[in-house]
Write an enzyme that holds these catalytic residues in place. Structure first.
Site, short mmCIF file in Angstrom:
data_model
loop_
_atom_site.label_atom_id
_atom_site.label_comp_id
_atom_site.label_asym_id
_atom_site.label_seq_id
_atom_site.Cartn_x
_atom_site.Cartn_y
_atom_site.Cartn_z
N GLY A 1 0.83 -1.20 0.00
CA GLY A 1 0.00 0.00 0.00
C GLY A 1 0.86 1.25 0.00
O GLY A 1 0.73 2.10 -0.85
N ILE B 1 -0.89 -5.60 5.05
CA ILE B 1 -0.64 -5.19 3.66
C ILE B 1 0.67 -5.78 3.15
O ILE B 1 1.31 -5.24 2.27
CB ILE B 1 -0.67 -3.65 3.52
CG1 ILE B 1 0.37 -2.98 4.44
CG2 ILE B 1 -2.05 -3.12 3.86
CD1 ILE B 1 0.48 -1.46 4.21
N GLY B 2 1.01 -6.93 3.72
CA GLY B 2 2.23 -7.61 3.31
C GLY B 2 3.31 -7.54 4.37
O GLY B 2 4.39 -8.11 4.22
N ARG C 1 10.09 -2.56 21.00
CA ARG C 1 10.31 -4.00 21.08
C ARG C 1 9.93 -4.63 19.74
O ARG C 1 8.91 -4.27 19.13
CB ARG C 1 9.46 -4.61 22.19
CG ARG C 1 9.86 -6.04 22.51
CD ARG C 1 9.44 -6.43 23.91
NE ARG C 1 8.00 -6.43 24.04
CZ ARG C 1 7.29 -7.52 24.35
NH1 ARG C 1 7.89 -8.67 24.57
NH2 ARG C 1 5.99 -7.46 24.47
N ASN D 1 8.29 -9.77 15.81
CA ASN D 1 8.67 -10.92 14.97
C ASN D 1 9.92 -10.55 14.16
O ASN D 1 9.83 -9.87 13.14
CB ASN D 1 7.51 -11.28 14.03
CG ASN D 1 7.78 -12.54 13.22
OD1 ASN D 1 8.88 -13.10 13.28
ND2 ASN D 1 6.79 -12.99 12.47
N GLN E 1 10.74 -6.10 6.61
CA GLN E 1 10.12 -4.79 6.40
C GLN E 1 11.15 -3.67 6.43
O GLN E 1 11.06 -2.70 5.67
CB GLN E 1 9.06 -4.56 7.48
CG GLN E 1 7.99 -3.56 7.07
CD GLN E 1 6.89 -3.41 8.11
OE1 GLN E 1 6.85 -4.15 9.10
NE2 GLN E 1 6.00 -2.48 7.90
N LYS F 1 7.13 0.16 18.78
CA LYS F 1 7.06 1.29 17.85
C LYS F 1 6.97 0.69 16.46
O LYS F 1 7.33 -0.46 16.26
CB LYS F 1 8.30 2.17 17.96
CG LYS F 1 8.48 2.87 19.31
CD LYS F 1 9.79 3.64 19.35
CE LYS F 1 9.99 4.30 20.70
NZ LYS F 1 11.32 4.96 20.81
N GLU G 1 8.02 2.83 8.44
CA GLU G 1 8.46 4.05 7.77
C GLU G 1 9.88 4.47 8.11
O GLU G 1 10.58 5.02 7.26
CB GLU G 1 7.43 5.14 8.07
CG GLU G 1 6.15 4.70 7.39
CD GLU G 1 4.89 5.50 7.68
OE1 GLU G 1 4.57 6.33 6.83
OE2 GLU G 1 4.23 5.24 8.68
#
Lengths: 705, 330
Positions: free
Chosen positions: A242, A468-469, A591, A594, A601, A663, A667
């Site tokens: 997205g 969203i992936g 923290r 995964n 990401q 957090k 981005e």
């Protein structure tokens, strides 16, 4: 308020923090996972968009009859017959005219949808859309944004922000860096093009969509079409990316219009060109950064001025000054934004809005300051580390930028770096290294969740989250497992369905923190309920939570994720080619739930940052405003061969303002990447690159071979 | 996308006669360009004649040491063929520099020669384009043309030919064989792509309905020491910003024979004959290479935003020829 100390001291032990493959991974790699355009529906009709081809004007005719006579065509929706929409609808509560499709004959910019052709098959709809003749009365258009545009103004949404006397500090500072940096229009380029199916069934409007938040989309749709919110159900089970572009897409609004008018389920899937033309972009920016420092590099002033653009129909403000809010301490700081309305499509959020382009300017300027004062770039940043929010004076929830900088420098081998630019050569390549810091806001937004305990010992978690992936679905199961103190195998999870109730969307790097809070709170509620009963009834016991009051009770803090990125590049000054050789990002992002998907990401964000540094640029024709590289052959994004040894890792961090210490990471990983690459290019060549992308043309025309 | 008929030809004769029957018919090779253009409405054939099944694949060595490359040979098969790699390494390198592995596995030699320009205005059916709609105008001249032609363009079109393979073929004097309903014919590559002039929509000199059957490379011992270098905006697949195919034979420090062709600078692969002429008999030095590049690029007419291609091509000539000369000296 929440007791911060207690939650810091004892993070629970469990599956959180251990790597898990995506729950839906097998479905995705085998093709079994169905995305919005894949879900079959009986009696499905297909819609194809027709976009305005003029830069500005008025529609004078639409050749509907000829198209209605074409094979399979069921209808043409246009401004003459489209349902009237509520102008007050908008994603953030206020009216957003970009959603007001087919409401009048006005064409505010090229690419604005002017009709939808609906037919029995997708091919017939496409043929009809291609054949539809629309005539226009063209009007003079204002298509070129520039910082000195006469229509420039300060938007109410981004007023000047400052502390101290910037002008006085700049005048008194022994060292001043004063430079302009520009960034182009950039496009999200998610792998999955936008697609929606809408139908009326049993008195409800049912939508299968590709979006970043089904609850929000259902709510805005209900406002837009003046429906009872409970009537609309939106689902988005799998979403192929997205990056900010998947709010309420034009395909969704038009699909709802079509199904309402034609009484058939209607699917509308955008082509790649239509995605470029109709789903927004990151606005271009022209930024002036002035840094005043003493001879040791300590900042006395940061002045960050941005000029950017929006459309004539909706005020969206790209806000690069965001990055200057909280990255460095300085005696005086000033952030100013000016906006120009042009006849181009409305920009929108794109991964790390504000901070991504803003960090290119600020972190390039910091590198120039490091050169000017003769201080190592890492050391320069350490010397300007703030104790509290540099403008707000508020304490930080947690901040470990220092850890990112020092650990990054250690692992990258920064200490051995020769600071002199343009002195390392390997064959035709000049080599250089560069770094930059990054920051992006964190926090939690109100969300609801429900967890049902079943008699067989299993649990069902329901939350209106979106995956969203990113791996959100999997991360939420890990958090739920720990909260319930059961193995992950005992938990099933339902997400991405507006019927699951209000939840924050996958945006602002605040999805995971918001959703995990609601899940842990629902688990607490459930465990309290279970404590009072002997047996779970057949239909289960459900615990619920709404985090709004908890979040409302939080004290105001500066809350951000941080990062430091290091890049090594090779530049061939004779061809202008720039290639990134290796990249390291170290982050402090609360923290980590995964590690497997988080690392992925983060690497994704850094990859998009390399792409921003070297490739991405939406090119428009100055005469008609249309994009001339609106496909993935013309609009280059970094792909495998462009991404070399790339590594992402993190240092300890814990956000005490939410129960899981989380957090976001969506981005922060693109913030600073472009500056790190640009600074490395300077180190390689000795020439500063202050405009993105750093194309081979820019190298060739600015660098001596 | 308009509906179209599809036929699979089993023989060359059948293929050309099938095509002759359709008013807007196209041969279908790998389809890597044509099918995209059909989706975007740039091409709207009413008949596709699939020629992938024709017995036109494979690479053969001719008696004199040249090559005959069948038109349906895939890019992948061409690039890895040992005789191609041995006799014309620049051709193998050029093919491998193009597209992606997936595309090269289906794209064919015949189709490659016929691929259309990547000009953004050509691809956008809402805009004028003299190539797509003759006489409608060329917005690229005043518009966005960073990657457009600097050589051989006209006021009617400034688009470039995007092929990598074609650049190597141009350097090695390839000859294109074709078949028509009236019989076979041949076109040297130098004549295959006509000058732009006022007919940019006429992209080849092939007779109407002609099917490319093979490409012949005459024996060229100089080609054994050859190189293709492609400069592009990203390392992953992208069309060239500028490219160069070159072969060099140096004897006693003097250029005995040289071949140079440029890509991404003109409406066709650009054989740099002025550069070759300048260099032949000259000392094999960087100065001669630069002078040769200048001799060719003297004819260049940059547009407002693509002047960078001139130093790019000049640097490429010097860099690649220097590398070839150094290899020869070893």
């Amino acid at each position: 308020m929440t007791d911060l100390t207690e939650s810091i001291s004892a993070p629970p032990v469990g599956v959180v923090g251990t790597s898990h493959v995506r729950l839906e991974g097998r479905e995705k790699v085998t093709g079994a996972a169905r995305y919005a355009a894949d879900v079959p529906f009986e009696g499905l009709a297909h819609g194809s968009l027709v976009l305005a081809t003029v830069a500005r004007g008025r529609i004078t005719s639409i050749g509907v009859d000829d198209v209605l006579a074409m094979p399979g065509v069921l209808g043409v929706i246009h401004h003459g017959n489209a349902p009237r929409l509520n102008p007050e609808a908008g994603l953030l509560g206020t009216g957003d005219a970009t959603l007001q499709l087919l409401q009048d004959d006005r064409v505010p910019h090229v690419g604005r949808p002017v009709a939808l052709v609906v037919a029995e098959t997708a091919e017939q709809a496409r043929a009809g859309a291609d054949a539809l003749v629309v005539t226009y009365e063209e009007e003079e258009a204002d298509l070129v944004f520039s910082a000195d545009h006469p229509g420039s103004y300060t938007p109410a949404a981004a007023p000047e922000k400052h502390k101290g006397d910037v002008d006085a500090e700049l005048a008194a500072a022994p060292v001043v860096v004063d430079q302009r940096y520009t960034t182009p229009q950039e496009h999200h380029s998610a792998m999955e093009p936008h697609a929606s199916m809408a139908r009326w069934a049993d008195g409800r409007l049912e939508v299968v969509d590709s979006n970043q938040g089904s609850f929000l989309v259902s709510y805005v749709l209900s406002v837009l079409f003046r429906l009872d919110p409970g009537v609309v159900r939106v689902r988005a089970e799998h979403v192929g990316g997205g990056f900010g572009s998947k709010g309420i897409g034009p395909q969704l609004i038009l699909a709802v219009m079509a199904t309402t008018e034609l009484k058939r389920p209607v699917r509308v899937a955008l082509t790649r060109r239509q995605v470029f033309a109709t789903t927004g972009m990151r606005a271009a920016t022209d930024q002036r950064v002035r840094l005043g420092a003493d001879s040791t590099g300590r900042l006395r002033a940061i002045d960050h001025d941005t000029a950017t653009h929006t459309s004539t129909i909706h005020e969206f403000v790209e806000f690069p000054g965001e990055v200057t809010n909280a990255l460095y301490a300085a005696d005086a700081i000033r952030i100013r934004t000016s906006l120009v309305k042009v006849n181009l499509p409305t920009p929108t959020w794109m991964r790390a809005p504000g901070c991504a382009p803003g960090s290119f300017a600020l972190e390039s300027a910091m590198d120039e300051l490091a050169e000017a004062v003769g201080v190592d770039p890492v050391e320069l940043r350490l010397r300007n580390e703030p104790e509290v929010g540099p403008i707000s004076g508020l304490p930080f929830t947690s901040r470990n930028l220092v850890g990112c900088l020092t650990e990054g420098a250690r692992r990258f081998g920064w200490a051995d770096r020769d600071p002199r630019p343009g002195v390392r050569r390997e064959g035709r390549w000049l080599l250089g290294t560069g770094m930059a810091a990054g920051i992006y806001g964190a926090g939690s937004l109100p969300s609801t969740a429900a967890i049902t305990a079943h008699p067989d010992g299993t649990f069902t978690v329901g939350i209106g989250a979106a995956d969203i992936g990113t791996g959100a679905r999997t991360a939420l199961v890990l958090v739920a497992a720990d909260a319930l103190e059961v193995p992950t195998s005992a938990i099933r999870i339902d997400i991405a369905d507006s019927d699951l109730g209000q939840a924050w969307f996958a945006g602002g790097s605040r999805g995971t923190s918001s959703w995990t809070w609601a899940i842990t709170a629902a688990a607490t509620d459930l465990r309290e309920k279970l404590a009072d009963i002997a047996h779970i009834p057949a239909d289960g016991i459900t615990g619920r939570a709404d985090t709004a009051p908890l979040i409302g009770a939080l004290e105001q803090r500066e809350n951000h994720a941080h990062g430091a990125q290091f890049a090594e590049v090779a530049v061939d000054p004779s061809s202008g080619e720039v290639r990134v050789r290796r990249m390291l990002g170290i982050f402090a992002a609360g923290r980590i739930i995964n590690p497997l998907t988080t690392r992925s990401q983060l690497i994704g964000g850094m990859t998009m940052g390399i792409s921003m540094a070297l490739h991405e640029e939406g090119l428009r024709d100055a005469q008609f405003g249309g994009q001339v590289n609106g496909d993935l052959a013309g609009y280059h994004v970094s792909a495998h061969a462009d991404i070399p040894a790339i590594e992402a890792d993190w240092v300890p961090d814990y956000d005490p303002s939410n129960p899981s210490g989380v957090k976001g990471v969506g981005e922060v990983a693109i913030v600073g990447t472009a500056a790190a690459v640009a600074n490395a290019v300077w180190h390689a060549t000795g020439t500063r690159q202050r405009s993105l992308p750093i194309s081979l043309e820019r190298i060739l025309t600015t660098t001596n071979a | 996308m308009k509906e179209f008929a599809y036929s699979r030809a089993t023989g060359v004769e059948e293929a050309v006669s099938l095509l002759a029957g359709g008013s807007e018919a196209r041969f279908l090779g790998g389809g890597t360009n044509l099918v995209d253009l059909m989706k975007s409405g740039v091409e709207a054939p009413d008949l596709l004649v699939d020629v992938r099944g024709l017995p036109l694949g494979g690479v053969e060595v001719t008696a004199d040491g040249g090559l005959v490359i069948g038109a349906t040979t895939t890019n992948s098969d061409l690039a890895v063929h040992p005789e191609v790699r041995r006799r014309f390494p620049a051709l193998s390198q050029a093919v491998l520099a193009g597209a992606s592995g997936q595309l090269r596995n289906v794209a064919t030699v015949g189709g490659n020669l016929l691929q259309r320009t990547r000009c953004g205005y050509f691809a956008d059916t809402s805009r004028p384009c003299n190539k797509r709609v003759p006489g409608s105008g060329c917005p690229a001249i005043e518009g966005e043309h960073h990657n457009h032609a600097i050589l051989g363009w006209s006021d009617h079109c400034v688009a470039t030919n995007p092929s990598d393979m074609g650049v190597a073929l141009a350097a090695f004097d390839a000859v294109v064989s074709y078949e028509t309903v009236d019989g076979p014919g041949e076109l040297p590559l130098a004549e295959f792509y006509p000058a732009v002039g006022d007919t940019p929509h006429v992209e080849t000199a092939l007779p109407a309905g002609a099917l490319i059957t093979a490409v012949t490379l005459p024996a060229a011992p100089v080609a054994a020491r050859s190189r293709y270098r492609k400069v592009r905006e990203r390392a992953s697949y992208a069309f060239a910003t500028g490219s160069l195919a070159a072969a060099l034979d140096v004897r006693d420090g003097v250029v005995h024979e040289v071949r140079i062709a440029f890509g991404a600078v003109a409406s066709r692969p650009w054989r740099a004959r002025a550069a070759e002429l300048s260099l032949t008999g000259a000392p094999a030095t960087a100065e001669s290479f630069a002078a040769a590049a200048d001799a060719e690029l003297a004819a260049a007419k940059p547009l407002a935003h693509n002047g960078y291609k001139i130093p790019l091509l000049r640097n490429l000539v010097v860099s690649v020829l220097t590398e070839l000369a150094e290899e020869a000296a070893r």
